[in-house]
Enzyme design. Structure first.
Site, PDB file in Angstrom:
ATOM      1  N   SER A   7       0.838  -1.194   0.000  1.00 28.51           N
ATOM      2  CA  SER A   7       0.000   0.000   0.000  1.00 28.51           C
ATOM      3  C   SER A   7       0.874   1.246   0.000  1.00 28.51           C
ATOM      4  CB  SER A   7      -0.911   0.015   1.230  1.00 28.51           C
ATOM      5  OG  SER A   7      -1.702   1.191   1.249  1.00 28.51           O
ATOM      6  N   ASN A   9      -1.016   4.055   0.900  1.00 35.80           N
ATOM      7  CA  ASN A   9      -1.910   4.842   1.745  1.00 35.80           C
ATOM      8  C   ASN A   9      -1.337   4.900   3.158  1.00 35.80           C
ATOM      9  OD1 ASN A   9      -4.054   5.508   3.594  1.00 35.80           O
ATOM     10  ND2 ASN A   9      -5.528   5.062   1.985  1.00 35.80           N
ATOM     11  N   LYS A  12      -3.659   3.885   6.051  1.00 31.90           N
ATOM     12  CA  LYS A  12      -3.857   2.438   6.117  1.00 31.90           C
ATOM     13  C   LYS A  12      -2.601   1.743   6.633  1.00 31.90           C
ATOM     14  CE  LYS A  12      -6.164   0.495   2.793  1.00 31.90           C
ATOM     15  NZ  LYS A  12      -6.538  -0.091   1.469  1.00 31.90           N
ATOM     16  N   ASP A  71      -7.702  -5.330   0.961  1.00 30.90           N
ATOM     17  CA  ASP A  71      -8.665  -4.556   0.201  1.00 30.90           C
ATOM     18  C   ASP A  71      -9.893  -4.451   1.076  1.00 30.90           C
ATOM     19  OD1 ASP A  71      -9.084  -3.093  -2.236  1.00 30.90           O
ATOM     20  OD2 ASP A  71     -10.734  -4.468  -2.609  1.00 30.90           O
ATOM     21  N   GLY A 158     -11.616   8.101   5.242  1.00 28.79           N
ATOM     22  CA  GLY A 158     -12.636   7.461   4.417  1.00 28.79           C
ATOM     23  C   GLY A 158     -14.049   7.769   4.900  1.00 28.79           C
ATOM     24  N   TYR A 159     -14.847   6.720   5.060  1.00 32.79           N
ATOM     25  CA  TYR A 159     -16.242   6.874   5.461  1.00 32.79           C
ATOM     26  C   TYR A 159     -16.419   6.884   6.979  1.00 32.79           C
ATOM     27  CZ  TYR A 159     -17.014   5.680   0.559  1.00 32.79           C
ATOM     28  OH  TYR A 159     -16.989   5.666  -0.819  1.00 32.79           O
ATOM     29  N   ASP A 160     -15.332   6.915   7.725  1.00 38.43           N
ATOM     30  CA  ASP A 160     -15.410   6.834   9.188  1.00 38.43           C
ATOM     31  C   ASP A 160     -16.373   7.846   9.820  1.00 38.43           C
ATOM     32  OD1 ASP A 160     -13.625   4.783   9.041  1.00 38.43           O
ATOM     33  OD2 ASP A 160     -11.979   5.788  10.066  1.00 38.43           O
ATOM     34  N   HIS A 185     -13.345  -3.707  11.040  1.00 36.49           N
ATOM     35  CA  HIS A 185     -13.214  -4.726  10.006  1.00 36.49           C
ATOM     36  C   HIS A 185     -11.753  -5.060   9.750  1.00 36.49           C
ATOM     37  CE1 HIS A 185     -12.824  -0.787   8.323  1.00 36.49           C
ATOM     38  NE2 HIS A 185     -12.456  -1.227   7.139  1.00 36.49           N
TER      39      HIS A 185
END
Length: 214
Positions: A7, A9, A12, A71, A158-160, A185
């Site tokens: 990665s 990122n 991440k 992913d 992200g969507y956090d 997750h």
């Protein structure tokens, strides 16, 4: 043992390094940039597992080291699993968290069912000649929740800010790193992977014991 995280990122990478240091403390972890692979790896799979394997195989081939890729993404039930594998680029290229969140909220306008889940698949590829080489090692984790109507919190990425986890009464973006890693997750995916990875180690040890009569 040296492991490459496939990665670029940085958010991440930091999160995975924290979780891996607990699950498999004896490994030394490097990013793609640290091993000299600066190009983006094209993710053209249709599932989280396919994309994770594509990245892990590319990193292993380049570095010659055990390589791990994840992913992950958000699946929203009312949107038939969207944004799914396109979570990072839901609103198009270049990836933009704010635009992704705005598109998600727009697509959910007027929809009462806000149930969703974060999914993370971890894939590990070990090149031939390296200890523990064999079939890819896979682990998948899930975290159920729901999508709020407005973002809350300033942590995470992200969507956090939109992902509400009811047992804690918080969004992912309102949690500390320790709280999020305990239930996320990605934390669940790494735990599933670590269990499979440690099982591979135990199996290899058993083979050596039998081979040498230990």
């Amino acid at each position: 043992m040296k492991i490459v995280l496939a990665s670029h990122n940085q958010n991440k990478i930091r999160e995975l390094k924290r979780i891996l240091s607990v699950s498999i403390p004896e490994v030394e972890v490097f990013s793609l940039d640290e091993v000299g692979l600066t190009d983006e790896i094209e993710e053209n799979g249709t599932t989280f597992e396919e994309n994770a394997l594509i990245k892990a195989r590319a990193a292993a081939e380049f570095s010659g080291l055990c390589s791990i890729a994840d992913d992950s993404g958000l699946i929203v039930n009312a949107l038939n699993g969207e944004p799914g594998v396109y979570s990072a680029r839901y609103a198009g290229e270049p990836c933009d968290d704010q635009k992704n969140n705005e598109k998600l909220l727009k697509n959910l306008e007027g929809i009462g069912d806000r149930s969703a889940a974060f999914v993370c698949t971890i894939a590990c590829v070990i090149p031939e000649g390296q200890p523990l080489a064999g079939d890819p090692i896979i682990g998948t984790g899930y975290c159920p929740g729901e999508i709020l109507f407005n973002p809350r919190g300033n942590a995470g990425f992200g969507y956090d800010p939109l992902f509400w986890f009811d047992p804690f009464g918080k969004t992912f973006a309102e949690m500390s790193a320790e709280e999020k890693n305990a239930i996320s997750h990605r934390g669940a995916g790494v735990k599933a992977f670590a269990d499979a990875f440690n099982k591979r180690i135990a199996e290899e040890k058993e083979k050596l014991w039998k081979r040498y009569g230990l």
